[in-house]
Scaffold this active site. Structure first.
Site, PDB file in Angstrom:
ATOM      1  NE  ARG A 127      -4.462   0.873   1.509  1.00  0.00           N
ATOM      2  CZ  ARG A 127      -5.279   0.787   2.363  1.00  0.00           C
ATOM      3  NH1 ARG A 127      -5.519   1.547   3.780  1.00  0.00           N
ATOM      4  NH2 ARG A 127      -5.696   0.205   1.728  1.00  0.00           N
ATOM      5  CG  HIS A 154      -8.270   0.109  -3.746  1.00  0.00           C
ATOM      6  ND1 HIS A 154      -7.517  -0.935  -2.951  1.00  0.00           N
ATOM      7  CD2 HIS A 154      -8.996   0.108  -2.508  1.00  0.00           C
ATOM      8  CE1 HIS A 154      -7.313  -0.954  -1.978  1.00  0.00           C
ATOM      9  NE2 HIS A 154      -8.139  -1.357  -0.906  1.00  0.00           N
ATOM     10  CD  GLN A 157     -13.470  -1.921  -1.002  1.00  0.00           C
ATOM     11  OE1 GLN A 157     -11.968  -2.317  -0.556  1.00  0.00           O
ATOM     12  NE2 GLN A 157     -13.566  -2.507  -0.814  1.00  0.00           N
ATOM     13  CG  ASP A 245     -13.763   5.741  -1.165  1.00  0.00           C
ATOM     14  OD1 ASP A 245     -13.432   5.820  -0.428  1.00  0.00           O
ATOM     15  OD2 ASP A 245     -12.789   5.701  -1.947  1.00  0.00           O
ATOM     16  CB  CYS A 285     -14.153   0.686  -0.270  1.00  0.00           C
ATOM     17  SG  CYS A 285     -13.797   2.944  -0.183  1.00  0.00           S
ATOM     18  NE  ARG A 313     -10.095  -5.409   0.268  1.00  0.00           N
ATOM     19  CZ  ARG A 313      -9.552  -4.494   0.743  1.00  0.00           C
ATOM     20  NH1 ARG A 313     -10.136  -3.533   1.233  1.00  0.00           N
ATOM     21  NH2 ARG A 313      -7.644  -4.123   0.024  1.00  0.00           N
TER      22      ARG A 313
HETATM   23  N1   CP Z   1     -11.214  -0.698   2.021  1.00  0.00           N
HETATM   24  C1   CP Z   1      -9.694  -0.270   2.922  1.00  0.00           C
HETATM   25  O1   CP Z   1      -9.132  -0.760   1.903  1.00  0.00           O
HETATM   26  O2   CP Z   1     -10.256  -0.539   3.533  1.00  0.00           O
HETATM   27  P1   CP Z   1      -8.546  -0.341   5.031  1.00  0.00           P
HETATM   28  O3   CP Z   1      -7.774   0.988   4.148  1.00  0.00           O
HETATM   29  O4   CP Z   1      -8.930  -0.309   5.772  1.00  0.00           O
HETATM   30  O5   CP Z   1      -7.569  -0.995   4.200  1.00  0.00           O
HETATM   31  N1  NVA Z   2      -9.819   6.177  -1.902  1.00  0.00           N
HETATM   32  C1  NVA Z   2      -9.530   5.655  -0.287  1.00  0.00           C
HETATM   33  C2  NVA Z   2     -10.026   4.509  -0.267  1.00  0.00           C
HETATM   34  C3  NVA Z   2      -9.391   3.976   1.403  1.00  0.00           C
HETATM   35  C4  NVA Z   2     -10.046   2.423   1.450  1.00  0.00           C
HETATM   36  C5  NVA Z   2      -8.178   6.194  -0.305  1.00  0.00           C
HETATM   37  O1  NVA Z   2      -7.238   6.246  -1.082  1.00  0.00           O
HETATM   38  O2  NVA Z   2      -7.865   6.571   1.202  1.00  0.00           O
END
Ligand code: CP
Ligand code: NVA
Length: 326
Positions: A127, A154, A157, A245, A285, A313
């Site tokens: 990430r 992402h 997701q 989101d 999400c 997930r």
């Molecule tokens: N939806 C998602 O990616 O959640 P987290 O940021 O908690 O991993």
């Molecule tokens: N768009 C959000 C998604 C979190 C799972 C972010 O990038 O923070």
């Protein structure tokens, strides 16, 4: 008794180092459209088949002794826990590493991090902020690299989201998925998905918050069915899936006040959903900012499937791990 086990068993020990630098067959999971529809279908079907076994704690250990490195430059609940649990369910292990520790691109080059981690682990889930750096990592790594969210996309997701849509609506084919909110990494991944899966994607966003121009061009050139509008009410009319989101993503905290103002008309609330298909489902999400981009009434209402989505997930990503890790 000592023995050289596994992949190196048929090679003299002196060849092991050379072999470790070569893995022409490794595949990465960086963006949905980089996989073909049959491949994506196979992953989702595996996720569906394994889900009841996983729930019954009866999954066979197909990745024994394998270790997934989970690298995080941003916070996480779902991504971290689901990847780590998935590896354990498959008989492997996982390791949580923060950006601060490895300092990829700062303490040492992305290239060197890729080479070292490939010698130590069997896969890397990351990430990160910059999608290009994740691609650079994948280019140099000889083990699979999985995108666990970047500023651009992402993909894991949205694989879990499609699984959730298929579970609740039977199929995603011909359905209309409407995201109400920011043209962010999730919107970009839905656009990528619309290149491969036969559904209609609509994003209702404020002006100036459209998705990535390159991804929109790619989707258009691929003949995907998508539309960007600035009218949320018009967008949700007859929609089968409403998707939410946050108004501001991780790394955009200093824009929160402005975004709250700009996105105020894009809240997912009961009134907005009156125009949706009577049997619509609501996905988010997560994490959700209740009362901001989505109301409690919707989050806790009969159409919301957000916790099924969060569980998925685990199932979608376990299928990705089972497909990629050797
Ligand atoms: N939806 C998602 O990616 O959640 P987290 O940021 O908690 O991993
Ligand atoms: N768009 C959000 C998604 C979190 C799972 C972010 O990038 O923070």
């Amino acid at each position: 008794m000592f023995a050289v086990l596994g992949r190196t068993a048929n090679h003299p020990v002196t060849e092991v180092a050379i072999l470790a630098d070569k893995n022409p067959d490794k595949q990465d999971f960086l963006a949905i459209d980089e996989w073909t529809y049959p491949e994506l279908r196979t992953i989702l079907d595996l996720a569906k088949a394994q889900k009841p076994l996983a729930r019954a704690h009866k999954l066979p250990h197909t990745l024994p002794n394998r270790v997934l490195a989970c690298v995080f430059a941003k916070p996480s609940l779902r991504t971290r826990v689901s990847f780590e649990v998935a590896m354990r369910q498959l008989g492997g292990q996982s390791m949580f590493i923060t950006d601060k520790e490895i300092g990829m691109g700062v303490r040492e080059s992305v290239h060197d991090v890729a080479k070292v981690m490939s010698r130590l682990c069997d896969g890397i889930m990351i990430r990160w902020f910059d999608d290009n750096e994740v691609r650079e990592l994948a280019r140099h790594a000889t083990v699979p690299v999985i995108n666990g969210l970047t500023d651009l996309t992402h993909p894991c997701q949205v694989m879990a989201d499609i699984l959730t849509v298929e579970e609740h609506l039977g199929t995603i084919e011909g359905k209309t998925v409407v995201m109400v909110g920011d043209g962010n990494n999730l919107a970009n991944s839905w656009l990528n998905a619309s290149i491969r899966f036969p559904f209609n994607f609509i994003l209702a966003c404020p002006e100036g918050y459209e998705p990535d121009a390159g991804i929109m061009d790619k989707a258009e050139n691929a003949g995907a069915s998508f539309m960007i509008t600035h009218d949320p009410q018009e967008a949700v009319e007859g929609a089968h899936v409403i998707y939410g989101d946050a108004f501001y993503s991780m790394g955009q905290e200093d824009e929160a006040a402005k975004r709250r103002r700009d996105f105020a008309p894009f809240q997912i609330n009961a009134r907005l959903l009156e125009a949706a298909h009577p049997e619509h489902i609501v996905l988010h999400c997560l994490p959700a900012h209740r009362g901001e981009e989505i109301t409690d009434e919707v989050m806790d209402g009969p159409h919301a499937v957000v916790f099924d989505e969060a569980e998925n997930r685990l199932h979608a990503q376990r299928a990705i791990l089972a497909t990629l890790i050797r």
